[in-house]
Design a protein around this motif. Structure first.
Motif, PDB file in Angstrom:
ATOM      1  N   ASN A  85       0.838  -1.195   0.000  1.00  0.00           N
ATOM      2  CA  ASN A  85       0.000   0.000   0.000  1.00  0.00           C
ATOM      3  C   ASN A  85       0.876   1.250   0.000  1.00  0.00           C
ATOM      4  OD1 ASN A  85      -2.420  -1.451   0.144  1.00  0.00           O
ATOM      5  ND2 ASN A  85      -2.243  -1.615   2.371  1.00  0.00           N
ATOM      6  N   TYR A  86       0.400   2.276  -0.681  1.00  0.00           N
ATOM      7  CA  TYR A  86       1.130   3.536  -0.749  1.00  0.00           C
ATOM      8  C   TYR A  86       1.010   4.258   0.595  1.00  0.00           C
ATOM      9  CZ  TYR A  86       3.041   7.704  -3.067  1.00  0.00           C
ATOM     10  OH  TYR A  86       3.840   8.744  -3.467  1.00  0.00           O
ATOM     11  N   ASN A  87       2.120   4.435   1.277  1.00  0.00           N
ATOM     12  CA  ASN A  87       2.137   5.105   2.572  1.00  0.00           C
ATOM     13  C   ASN A  87       3.560   5.590   2.829  1.00  0.00           C
ATOM     14  OD1 ASN A  87       2.169   5.855   5.297  1.00  0.00           O
ATOM     15  ND2 ASN A  87       0.718   4.259   5.894  1.00  0.00           N
ATOM     16  N   TRP A  88       3.752   6.917   2.775  1.00  0.00           N
ATOM     17  CA  TRP A  88       5.109   7.424   2.911  1.00  0.00           C
ATOM     18  C   TRP A  88       5.630   7.388   4.346  1.00  0.00           C
ATOM     19  CZ3 TRP A  88       1.465  11.255   1.026  1.00  0.00           C
ATOM     20  CH2 TRP A  88       1.030  12.159   2.001  1.00  0.00           C
ATOM     21  N   ASN A  89       4.784   6.975   5.291  1.00  0.00           N
ATOM     22  CA  ASN A  89       5.235   6.843   6.681  1.00  0.00           C
ATOM     23  C   ASN A  89       5.709   5.440   7.010  1.00  0.00           C
ATOM     24  OD1 ASN A  89       4.679   9.537   7.481  1.00  0.00           O
ATOM     25  ND2 ASN A  89       2.495   9.048   7.597  1.00  0.00           N
ATOM     26  N   THR A  90       5.638   4.524   6.034  1.00  0.00           N
ATOM     27  CA  THR A  90       6.080   3.150   6.275  1.00  0.00           C
ATOM     28  C   THR A  90       7.165   2.784   5.268  1.00  0.00           C
ATOM     29  OG1 THR A  90       4.419   2.169   4.807  1.00  0.00           O
ATOM     30  CG2 THR A  90       3.784   2.513   7.106  1.00  0.00           C
ATOM     31  N   THR A  91       7.826   1.670   5.525  1.00  0.00           N
ATOM     32  CA  THR A  91       8.893   1.210   4.633  1.00  0.00           C
ATOM     33  C   THR A  91       8.711  -0.266   4.323  1.00  0.00           C
ATOM     34  OG1 THR A  91      10.377   0.648   6.469  1.00  0.00           O
ATOM     35  CG2 THR A  91      10.553   2.882   5.536  1.00  0.00           C
ATOM     36  N   HIS A  92       9.317  -0.696   3.242  1.00  0.00           N
ATOM     37  CA  HIS A  92       9.430  -2.107   2.892  1.00  0.00           C
ATOM     38  C   HIS A  92      10.860  -2.338   2.431  1.00  0.00           C
ATOM     39  CE1 HIS A  92       8.298  -6.097   1.557  1.00  0.00           C
ATOM     40  NE2 HIS A  92       8.770  -5.847   0.339  1.00  0.00           N
ATOM     41  N   GLN A  93      11.520  -3.305   3.037  1.00  0.00           N
ATOM     42  CA  GLN A  93      12.937  -3.558   2.759  1.00  0.00           C
ATOM     43  C   GLN A  93      13.785  -2.311   3.018  1.00  0.00           C
ATOM     44  OE1 GLN A  93      12.638  -4.893  -1.335  1.00  0.00           O
ATOM     45  NE2 GLN A  93      12.287  -7.016  -0.727  1.00  0.00           N
ATOM     46  N   GLY A  94      13.311  -1.479   3.942  1.00  0.00           N
ATOM     47  CA  GLY A  94      14.030  -0.277   4.327  1.00  0.00           C
ATOM     48  C   GLY A  94      13.678   0.947   3.512  1.00  0.00           C
ATOM     49  N   TYR A  95      12.936   0.788   2.409  1.00  0.00           N
ATOM     50  CA  TYR A  95      12.598   1.904   1.525  1.00  0.00           C
ATOM     51  C   TYR A  95      11.170   2.389   1.759  1.00  0.00           C
ATOM     52  CZ  TYR A  95      16.853   0.789  -1.055  1.00  0.00           C
ATOM     53  OH  TYR A  95      18.164   0.572  -1.402  1.00  0.00           O
TER      54      TYR A  95
END
Length: 430
Positions: A85-95
């Motif tokens: 999901n698009y969320n600039w407050n979270t990360t996936h694989q550090g990004y």
């Protein structure tokens, strides 16, 4: 021996396999989690950016590591279809899970990623022209926040260059889709940009890859392309019509030959990440064979004179061909060098099929005959990709012919027995 020995056409690339393009469909509510209300109207359009998180501080940023174009595309594809999901407050694989965090991940930059305002000022990327675009470059609107957006470029969809296949992270998830150049209207100004650390592959992976074979059982062999973005073979028949066959996945390398010894020639793929050949028979069934390793390039031909064609690999690091015979035994032949692209065909029209290489640096084919002798043929230039098959078989010639596919124009330049040229436009240019 069967005269149907339309044989392998290969590209010198390695990349992770099995990444099939798709679209993540998420609800607007989920996509907008963490997004301010001012971004909702933009996010609901499923284009552009609903906003971005904080960039890596430019003062502490170093340029990303060297990365190939195929690895960049493979990294981008790894986020498709996994439900992000698009969320600039979270990360996936550090990004960051936003548009610029996604492209930062594909380019293997520092976590959590740059934002659209920082790619060029940081020195990580530079502006380029439309004509310079290659797989792994990007289209960038370098405005801030929800006004900016960035899309990873995979390749042109056709020779008009009015649309391209691209990867982007928008409000509804990660997309791999066709986008009008430079971007959908109403979302600002987009310009081409390049990661300063990206390097070309030995041969580009993204985009069509040439094949050749006798698909329709006629007197002569035909051309075709394998399209990695869709996993489709687009095969040209004698009458100019198209046959599409879904076989393989992104990262696979195409091969073709008469695997079952009857009927038309067949298609297949070599999967570098697993060392597997996935061969398609006349009835559509699959045969898997383990042969080779990551970094090898596939070939196919009737090495032992039996009724069916065999597989093999060319190992660029050693200049060796590892050919598999009908009984599963190995024949090793030293031929070629690093940077060469393998080909195979019955060059002398008698006995088993033969091996050869295309040397892009000189535009030469180095062909090995049954007696081990070398024949050099100048055909093509640097950047061309080789094919081989009996293109003029209807004229009674038993020997295989050479050809090249020119990625910039999607033209096949086929050499007949008498040295004449036949040019066929087939596939999508890069």
């Amino acid at each position: 021996m069967s005269t149907k020995h339309a044989l392998t056409r290969t590209l010198a690339v390695t990349a992770a396999a099995g990444l099939v393009a798709g679209i993540v469909a998420t609800t607007p509510a989920a996509a907008e989690a963490g997004a301010p209300s001012s971004a909702v109207a933009i996010a609901s359009n499923d284009k552009g950016s609903p906003g971005q998180g904080a960039s890596v501080a430019i003062s502490s940023l170093t340029a990303g590591p060297q990365i190939s174009r195929s690895e960049t595309i493979s990294r981008a594809a790894s986020w498709v279809g996994i439900g992000l999901n698009y969320n600039w407050n979270t990360t996936h694989q550090g990004y960051r899970t936003d548009c610029s965090g996604y492209v930062s991940m594909a380019w293997h930059l520092a976590t959590p990623g740059l934002d659209t305002t920082s790619f060029v000022p940081s020195g990580v990327a530079s502006w380029i022209t439309k004509d310079q675009l290659k797989p792994g470059d990007a289209l960038l609107n370098d405005a801030a926040g929800a006004s900016g957006h960035v899309v990873l470029f995979e390749g042109w969809t056709d020779s008009s260059r009015t649309s391209y296949s691209g990867y982007e992270f928008t409000s509804s998830g990660v997309h791999h889709r066709t986008i009008p150049y430079p971007y959908f209207s109403g979302y600002g100004t987009f310009k081409p940009v390049r990661n300063n650390s990206i390097v070309d592959d030995a041969q580009p992976l993204a985009g069509d890859q040439p094949v050749a074979g006798n698909w329709d059982g006629g007197g002569s062999a035909n051309v075709g392309v394998f399209r990695p973005s869709t996993g489709e073979f687009h095969l040209r028949n004698d009458d100019g019509s198209l046959t599409k066959v879904n076989w393989g996945a992104y990262g696979d390398l195409p091969v073709s030959a008469n695997w079952d010894g009857t009927g038309p020639d067949n298609i297949g793929v070599f999967r570098p990440s697993t060392g597997e050949f996935h061969l398609r028979y006349d009835d559509g069934t699959l045969t898997k064979l383990y042969w080779g390793a990551n970094g090898d390039l596939p070939v196919a031909g009737n090495w032992d004179g039996g009724p069916a064609a065999n597989i093999g690999v060319f190992r660029p690091s050693t200049g060796e061909f590892h050919l598999r015979n009908d009984d599963g035994s190995l024949t090793k032949l030293y031929w070629g060098q690093q940077g060469d692209i393998p080909v195979s065909g019955n060059w002398d029209g008698t006995g088993p099929d033969n091996i050869g290489v295309f040397r892009p640096s000189t535009g030469e084919f180095h062909l090995r005959y049954d007696d081990g002798s070398l024949v050099k043929v100048n055909w093509g230039t640097n950047g061309d990709l080789p094919v081989s098959a009996n293109f003029d078989g209807a004229n009674g010639g038993p020997a295989a012919n050479l050809g090249i596919w020119r990625p910039s124009t999607a033209d096949f330049h086929l050499r007949m027995d008498d040295g004449s040229l036949i040019q066929i436009n087939w596939g999508q240019p890069r």
